[in-house]
Design a protein around this motif. Sequence first.
Motif, mmCIF file in Angstrom:
data_model
loop_
_atom_site.group_PDB
_atom_site.id
_atom_site.type_symbol
_atom_site.label_atom_id
_atom_site.label_comp_id
_atom_site.label_asym_id
_atom_site.label_seq_id
_atom_site.Cartn_x
_atom_site.Cartn_y
_atom_site.Cartn_z
ATOM 1 N N LYS A 134 -7.401 7.398 14.775
ATOM 2 C CA LYS A 134 -8.407 8.463 14.752
ATOM 3 C C LYS A 134 -7.748 9.835 14.844
ATOM 4 O O LYS A 134 -6.905 10.079 15.697
ATOM 5 N N GLY A 135 -8.150 10.712 13.935
ATOM 6 C CA GLY A 135 -7.609 12.069 13.926
ATOM 7 C C GLY A 135 -6.341 12.223 13.121
ATOM 8 O O GLY A 135 -5.862 13.348 12.922
ATOM 9 N N GLY A 136 -5.787 11.134 12.651
ATOM 10 C CA GLY A 136 -4.558 11.209 11.870
ATOM 11 C C GLY A 136 -4.807 11.746 10.468
ATOM 12 O O GLY A 136 -5.897 11.575 9.897
ATOM 13 N N GLN A 137 -3.819 12.378 9.913
ATOM 14 C CA GLN A 137 -3.925 12.925 8.564
ATOM 15 C C GLN A 137 -3.320 11.947 7.568
ATOM 16 O O GLN A 137 -2.115 11.699 7.574
ATOM 17 N N PHE A 138 -4.173 11.385 6.720
ATOM 18 C CA PHE A 138 -3.733 10.418 5.724
ATOM 19 C C PHE A 138 -3.938 10.984 4.320
ATOM 20 O O PHE A 138 -4.996 11.523 4.009
ATOM 21 N N SER A 139 -2.923 10.857 3.504
ATOM 22 C CA SER A 139 -3.011 11.312 2.119
ATOM 23 C C SER A 139 -3.180 10.114 1.196
ATOM 24 O O SER A 139 -2.911 8.975 1.579
ATOM 25 N N ARG A 140 -3.617 10.376 -0.022
ATOM 26 C CA ARG A 140 -3.828 9.310 -0.993
ATOM 27 C C ARG A 140 -2.720 9.320 -2.043
ATOM 28 O O ARG A 140 -2.390 10.374 -2.596
ATOM 29 N N VAL A 141 -2.172 8.150 -2.272
ATOM 30 C CA VAL A 141 -1.158 7.998 -3.314
ATOM 31 C C VAL A 141 -1.530 6.784 -4.155
ATOM 32 O O VAL A 141 -2.295 5.921 -3.717
ATOM 33 N N THR A 142 -0.991 6.714 -5.339
ATOM 34 C CA THR A 142 -1.208 5.555 -6.204
ATOM 35 C C THR A 142 0.043 4.690 -6.182
ATOM 36 O O THR A 142 1.160 5.201 -6.368
ATOM 37 N N VAL A 143 -0.143 3.395 -5.912
ATOM 38 C CA VAL A 143 0.995 2.483 -5.832
ATOM 39 C C VAL A 143 0.754 1.286 -6.749
ATOM 40 O O VAL A 143 -0.397 0.935 -7.034
ATOM 41 N N PRO A 144 1.810 0.657 -7.216
ATOM 42 C CA PRO A 144 1.636 -0.545 -8.040
ATOM 43 C C PRO A 144 1.122 -1.707 -7.195
ATOM 44 O O PRO A 144 1.384 -1.778 -5.989
ATOM 45 N N SER A 145 0.366 -2.581 -7.820
ATOM 46 C CA SER A 145 -0.170 -3.753 -7.119
ATOM 47 C C SER A 145 0.119 -5.018 -7.918
ATOM 48 O O SER A 145 0.255 -4.976 -9.145
ATOM 49 N N ILE A 146 0.213 -6.126 -7.184
ATOM 50 C CA ILE A 146 0.430 -7.425 -7.828
ATOM 51 C C ILE A 146 -0.429 -8.466 -7.106
ATOM 52 O O ILE A 146 -0.908 -8.224 -5.995
ATOM 53 N N SER A 147 -0.625 -9.600 -7.743
ATOM 54 C CA SER A 147 -1.227 -10.746 -7.056
ATOM 55 C C SER A 147 -0.115 -11.758 -6.824
ATOM 56 O O SER A 147 0.855 -11.820 -7.594
ATOM 57 N N ILE A 148 -0.252 -12.551 -5.789
ATOM 58 C CA ILE A 148 0.778 -13.555 -5.490
ATOM 59 C C ILE A 148 0.824 -14.618 -6.582
ATOM 60 O O ILE A 148 1.908 -15.086 -6.953
ATOM 61 N N ASP A 149 -0.329 -15.002 -7.100
ATOM 62 C CA ASP A 149 -0.337 -15.988 -8.190
ATOM 63 C C ASP A 149 0.492 -15.499 -9.380
ATOM 64 O O ASP A 149 1.338 -16.229 -9.914
ATOM 65 N N ASP A 150 0.253 -14.258 -9.802
ATOM 66 C CA ASP A 150 0.991 -13.710 -10.939
ATOM 67 C C ASP A 150 2.470 -13.541 -10.610
ATOM 68 O O ASP A 150 3.341 -13.802 -11.449
ATOM 69 N N TYR A 151 2.752 -13.095 -9.402
ATOM 70 C CA TYR A 151 4.142 -12.882 -8.988
ATOM 71 C C TYR A 151 4.924 -14.187 -9.015
ATOM 72 O O TYR A 151 6.064 -14.236 -9.477
ATOM 73 N N CYS A 152 4.305 -15.249 -8.524
ATOM 74 C CA CYS A 152 4.991 -16.546 -8.499
ATOM 75 C C CYS A 152 5.260 -17.071 -9.905
ATOM 76 O O CYS A 152 6.331 -17.641 -10.167
ATOM 77 N N VAL A 153 4.317 -16.870 -10.799
ATOM 78 C CA VAL A 153 4.526 -17.292 -12.189
ATOM 79 C C VAL A 153 5.665 -16.487 -12.808
ATOM 80 O O VAL A 153 6.573 -17.035 -13.447
ATOM 81 N N ALA A 154 5.636 -15.165 -12.601
ATOM 82 C CA ALA A 154 6.636 -14.288 -13.208
ATOM 83 C C ALA A 154 8.045 -14.568 -12.703
ATOM 84 O O ALA A 154 9.024 -14.383 -13.431
ATOM 85 N N HIS A 155 8.154 -15.035 -11.438
ATOM 86 C CA HIS A 155 9.466 -15.241 -10.840
ATOM 87 C C HIS A 155 9.827 -16.722 -10.670
ATOM 88 O O HIS A 155 10.810 -17.059 -10.013
#
Length: 240
Positions: free
Chosen positions: A123-144
């Motif tokens: 509470k009271g903290g200053q949070f900014s918004r950024v855009t980050v890449p996202s993945i799903s574990i299902d897709d990650y496991c297939v890819a790797h």
Amino acid sequence: MELDPNWITQCWYVRADFERSAIACLRRFLRPGMVCMDIGANAGLFAVFMATRVGAGGKVYAFEPTAATFQRLQTNITLNTLHNVVAENVAVTEQAGTVEFHVGPPDLCVYNSIAAVVHPSAKGGQFSRVTVPSISIDDYCVAHGIGLVDVVKIDVEGAEWRVLKGMRRVLEANRQIVLLIEFYQVTSAACGGNLDGMAESLKAMGFQLFLTTSKGCLQPVKGAIPKNGEMIWAVRPGLA
């Protein structure tokens, strides 16, 4: 370990009691050669512990979306001379792409979240918004080419249900898998989640739910699901 100056640092270095019971319980599940995932790895307490337990023949995949915290994670992997950890600077959700992420100062970085930060301690903290890449574990496991997954810890400030939604194939394919998941109503609701629904979904996939006792043992959840930030184990019959 190199850590941010926050209350977790105080727990680790001053009182040495952060997640002590969960770590003690985790010890009973981890074996050399296992494959683990630490989703919401922060500076790497769980990832480092997992890596030392599974040994050179095992593997740990650690996911942390906050750039500064990810650097600490990498530093701690190096400090511990761990060659069996793969660190990924991404958010884990139900699909690949990008997500908006709320990032706070170092003393509040443990509350960084996909949703607006609503944790009472932030509470009271200053949070900014950024855009980050996202993945799903299902897709990650297939890819790797990852087929076997043994132990997964999920602590992502309310987006746990999104992580689980994106790893259903992995959960179905790995009957031996053990999950450690944070259940916190405040952050889950902010992310559009429902803890009762998440619990029922896990049960429908054959999991039983457990709490960790102070001595690191498993205790079945009876009655209402705890929703105040407890770390809950999801384990299929015969593995607890």
